[in-house]
Design an enzyme around this catalytic site. Structure first.
Site, PDB file in Angstrom:
ATOM      1  N   GLU A  57      57.960 -13.599  38.123  1.00 11.77           N
ATOM      2  CA  GLU A  57      57.112 -12.767  37.259  1.00 11.77           C
ATOM      3  C   GLU A  57      57.662 -12.624  35.841  1.00 11.77           C
ATOM      4  O   GLU A  57      56.903 -12.455  34.890  1.00 11.77           O
ATOM      5  CB  GLU A  57      56.903 -11.382  37.885  1.00 11.77           C
ATOM      6  N   PHE A 101      54.866   0.782  51.194  1.00 12.62           N
ATOM      7  CA  PHE A 101      55.396  -0.568  51.081  1.00 12.62           C
ATOM      8  C   PHE A 101      55.109  -1.118  49.678  1.00 12.62           C
ATOM      9  O   PHE A 101      53.991  -1.044  49.202  1.00 12.62           O
ATOM     10  CB  PHE A 101      54.745  -1.475  52.143  1.00 12.62           C
ATOM     11  N   GLN A 102      56.129  -1.628  49.042  1.00 13.38           N
ATOM     12  CA  GLN A 102      56.043  -2.196  47.691  1.00 13.38           C
ATOM     13  C   GLN A 102      55.493  -1.216  46.666  1.00 13.38           C
ATOM     14  O   GLN A 102      54.764  -1.603  45.758  1.00 13.38           O
ATOM     15  CB  GLN A 102      55.242  -3.506  47.694  1.00 13.38           C
ATOM     16  N   MET A 122      77.953 -17.912  22.582  1.00  9.98           N
ATOM     17  CA  MET A 122      77.939 -16.727  21.718  1.00  9.98           C
ATOM     18  C   MET A 122      78.957 -15.693  22.213  1.00  9.98           C
ATOM     19  O   MET A 122      79.627 -15.035  21.422  1.00  9.98           O
ATOM     20  CB  MET A 122      76.530 -16.132  21.674  1.00  9.98           C
ATOM     21  N   LYS A 139      45.237  -0.700  44.726  1.00  7.98           N
ATOM     22  CA  LYS A 139      44.483  -1.714  45.460  1.00  7.98           C
ATOM     23  C   LYS A 139      43.083  -1.229  45.860  1.00  7.98           C
ATOM     24  O   LYS A 139      42.120  -1.993  45.794  1.00  7.98           O
ATOM     25  CB  LYS A 139      45.258  -2.135  46.710  1.00  7.98           C
TER      26      LYS A 139
END
Ligand SMILES: Cc1cc2nc3c(=O)[nH]c(=O)nc-3n(C[C@H](O)[C@H](O)[C@H](O)COP(=O)(O)OP(=O)(O)OC[C@H]3O[C@@H](n4cnc5c(N)ncnc54)[C@H](O)[C@@H]3O)c2cc1C
Ligand SMILES: Cc1ncc(C[n+]2csc(CCOP(=O)(O)OP(=O)(O)O)c2C)c(N)n1
Ligand SMILES: [Mg+2]
Lengths: 568, 163
Positions: free
Chosen positions: A50, A112-113, A478, A162
């Site tokens: 993502e 959940f999630q 760096m 949802k």
């Protein structure tokens, strides 16, 4: 027309003219994915992580000026996206991120999630919305695009539970956005602009310091016109590169921590400074106390009042859109008979030319080992200076900024504010999809590229022929440079061991890999790679391990306290 | 310097956390914060008391204005204004203390709003300094509990914060 929430979401995107949605599915967004399956207005690009979805949307946005769109699921989907969102936020990139959320009734139940997406993203979005009622969905989408793209742009998150995506409602997207709490200023205050013109005429050692705001405002034309009209020197921040043609003689290079000697000296010693869409970042002016030691008057044009007088006190603040303000300023100057004192200006230029003559970007061209600067210069030659260049973060990023002069805006795509390693490759995907026929190079380092290397798979699936220019110094260069300069050569954990064979790795993803170890092979390799218009080519340049980026202003020092490359 | 800032904002869920988050993320200090809906139910009014140099206050106001939910802001300290805070104090009130507490409440124009054999609950309104003075004036061991609302403020005369 009655649609369900998922269909409404998708229809809104289509009606916004969205071309690409970068995303990754999951439970909470399955309804939306089903609606995507049934439509053909925009293309969905399935990334492999993502974070990359958001960077790709970001690359698309930076290179086109349009709003980038990413779609992620709840929980780990949105937490993975946070780095991308913060990256866009710090650089003021217009973006709408849609995240799924657990059903309304499950919110707060440790479902959940479930994560508090609004809470987690709040400090790194321009605004965010939780859609709690299907009635609000379309209007919220409209607001999201409006807020993301107007004023000082930025990412907006729309979190959709949802159950909302499953509920039916009449689709209507004809509403106009009217928010009493959000009305960004566009036109600048005429009295202030007049004061600015007067101050510019009075200058003896003027300087134009311009940044990302010029790019965001699509005001390169105005900036160029004004600079030429006045005959003043112009510098760009890292974010502003390309806003003023870099090969023009009035351009003195980038300023700041790794800016040119002449840009930093001119900035410090200027008596009138015109700041345009730039925010006096700590990597730009170094120590504010040191910067304030030399007296100068400052005019600052910025659409965000909070950017003005934040780190440096300003004499003439002008709140407004760069393009609109510069249009007015140019008109005023053209109509006026006054001009800046020509004698003083030519003396100032003579001083700047003297600073220029030290040639602060020189490097060893006879080296038997590949110098990273040399690779970037060759990249510029081979692409005729016309490529889109994305970068990761580190030395390679600075060399790309220093040795690839951009004559046009929106070609230089880099994470400046957050400095996000892993940005380069996914950003390049977004750029390439937006500009299918353009040359797109991702200048990266062996450490950064590994942070989003999985996107080579996305590139394969969608035939994205990005050219990866890996400046492989086997170090987090760096970090190593800071350790060499400031930590007594103690290279704690900055060596990159156990590197993959990048050629084989590229090949295993179905791409072309090349390993380049000798300076004389650099240009032929680049030519060969860019000739393969349809293929992603991963060029692994084995470069000098100990090369450093110069000039360098140490953290907290003044911008004229530069460490320069040793005499060659 | 101490500043008292009034904010009119959309009465949306999460609006408060945006303001609180802004203060903590940017390291601004909050002395007190109060918020409640106004006569227009779509708007909330917040009063924040903060401290900072002029530059910091300027940034605070600008950053607050930048929040999408914020409709209008007024730094009340920029002009004449009235400030009030409500305090409820539960004090020990038996024996000789009982009379003394009643007397103190009267002097400070407080009201006793709950009475038991051993305690009084005193309601006191006024500028924060007056509430501080009351606390100073009574015997600290007599204080059982205090609760303060934080300051609310309003401009004097024609100084009006309204959409
Ligand atoms: C390793 C590393 C090294 C770096 N070294 C340097 C360096 O040497 N030099 C350097 O310059 N940077 C350097 N940076 C980048 C630095 O951290 C900042 O990101 C950068 O300097 C900010 O650029 P900017 O001032 O142009 O502001 P941006 O972040 O581009 O902000 C744009 C400004 O313009 C305003 N604006 C936006 N839209 C408009 C509009 N339409 N009209 C008017 N105003 C508008 C915004 O409000 C904002 O104030 C480095 C970064 C990294 C990762
Ligand atoms: C996600 C992330 N983690 C850590 C850093 C700190 N950091 C900045 S540059 C750098 C090293 C980058 O190494 P490499 O990609 O090889 O580039 P080089 O400097 O060698 O060109 C690191 C670790 C960062 N910018 N981003
Ligand atoms: Mg490296």
């Amino acid at each position: 027309m009655e649609l369900n929430g998922a269909e409404i979401t998708v229809k809104c995107l289509a009606d916004e003219g969205v071309e690409f949605v970068f995303g990754y599915p999951g439970g909470a967004v399955l309804n939306i994915y089903d609606a995507i399956f049934k439509q053909d207005k925009f293309k969905h690009v399935l990334v492999r992580h993502e974070q990359a979805a958001v960077h790709a949307a970001d690359g698309y946005a930076r290179s086109t000026g349009k709003v980038g769109v990413a779609l992620v699921t709840s929980g780990p989907g949105i937490t993975n996206a946070v780095t991308g969102i913060a990256t866009a936020y710090m650089d003021s990139i217009p973006m709408v991120v849609i995240s799924g959320q657990v059903p309304t009734a499950a919110i707060g139940m440790d479902a959940f999630q479930e994560v508090d997406a609004i809470g987690i993203t709040r400090p790194c979005v321009k605004h965010n919305f939780l859609v709690k009622d299907i009635k609000d969905l379309a209007a919220t989408m409209k607001k999201a695009f409006y807020i993301a793209s107007t004023g000082r742009p930025g990412p907006v998150l729309v979190d959709i539970p949802k159950d909302i995506t499953g509920q039916p409602f009449a689709y209507d997207y004809s509403m106009s956005v009217d928010m009493r709490s959000y009305n960004p200023v566009v036109k600048g205050h005429t009295g202030q602009i007049k004061k600015a013109a007067q101050m510019l005429f009075e200058a003896k050692r003027p300087m134009i310091y311009s940044g990302g705001g010029v790019v965001l405002s699509n005001a390169s034309k105005q900036l160029t016109e004004l600079t030429r009209l006045l005959g003043f020197p112009c510098t760009n921040t890292l974010m502003g590169l390309g806003a003023y043609p870099a090969t023009d003689k009035q351009f003195v290079g980038m300023l700041g921590m790794h800016g040119t000697y002449e840009a930093n000296m001119a900035m410090q010693h200027s008596d009138v400074l015109l700041a345009v869409g730039a925010r006096f970042d700590d990597r730009v002016i170094g120590s504010p106390e040191h910067f304030a030691r030399d007296a100068r008057r400052i005019i600052h044009i910025d659409i965000d009042p909070s950017s003005i007088s934040k780190r440096v006190k300003v004499d003439v603040p002008i709140v407004g859109d760069v393009a609109a303000v510069l249009d007015e300023l140019i008109k005023l100057i053209k109509a006026s008979k006054e001009r800046t004192d020509a004698t003083a200006l030519s003396a100032w230029w003579a001083q700047i030319d003297e600073w220029r003559s030290i040639d602060c970007l020189k490097f060893d061209r006879a080296s038997a080992i590949i110098k990273p600067q040399f690779v970037v210069q060759k990249l510029w030659e081979v692409t005729k200076g016309e490529a889109f260049v994305t970068t990761d973060v580190g030395q390679h990023q600075m060399w790309a900024a220093q040795y690839y002069p951009f004559n046009e805006p929106r070609r230089w795509i880099t994470s400046g504010g957050l400095g996000t390693m892993g940005f380069g490759l996914p950003a390049a995907m977004g750029v390439q999809l937006a500009h299918p026929d353009a040359q797109v190079a991702c200048v990266t380092g062996e450490s950064s590229i590994q942070m989003c290397i999985q996107e080579l798979s996305t590139c394969k699936q969608y035939h994205i022929p990005v050219k990866v220019v890996n400046l492989n110094n086997r170090y987090m260069g760096m970090v190593r440079q800071w350790q060499e300069f400031f930590y007594g050569n103690r290279y704690a954990e900055s060596y990159m061991e156990s590197l993959p064979d990048f050629v084989k790795l590229a090949e295993s993803y179905g791409h072309v890999g090349m390993k380049i170890e000798k300076p004389e092979d650099v240009e032929p390799a680049l030519r060969e790679a860019f000739a393969m218009k349809e293929r992603l080519v991963f060029m692994d340049f084995i470069t000098d391990q100990t090369e450093n980026v110069f000039p360098m202003v140490p953290g907290g020092a003044g911008i004229t306290e530069m460490i320069l490359a040793e005499e060659l | 310097m101490r500043h008292i800032i009034s904010i009119l904002m959309e009465n949306e869920a999460g609006a408060l956390s945006r303001v609180a988050g802004l203060f903590s993320a940017r390291g601004y200090n909050i002395e007190s914060l109060t918020v409640a809906p106004t006569e227009d139910a779509t708007l909330s009014r917040m009063t924040i008391v903060t401290r900072g140099s002029e530059e910091v206050i300027e940034q605070i106001v600008k950053q607050l204005n930048k929040l999408i939910d914020v409709v209008k802001i007024l730094d009340l300290s920029d002009g004449s204004h009235i400030e009030r805070e409500l305090m409820l104090v539960k004090v020990r009130a038996f024996g000789k203390d009982r009379e003394e507490m009643k007397r103190m409440a009267d002097i400070f124009r407080g009201r006793i709003i709950d009475v038991t054999e051993k305690t009084y609950t005193i309601e006191l309104t006024g500028p924060g300094t007056k509430l501080d003075a009351f606390i100073e004036a009574i015997d600290p061991v007599a204080i059982l509990e205090t609760v303060r609302t934080g300051a609310s403020g309003i401009g004097r005369g024609e100084r009006i914060l309204k959409v």
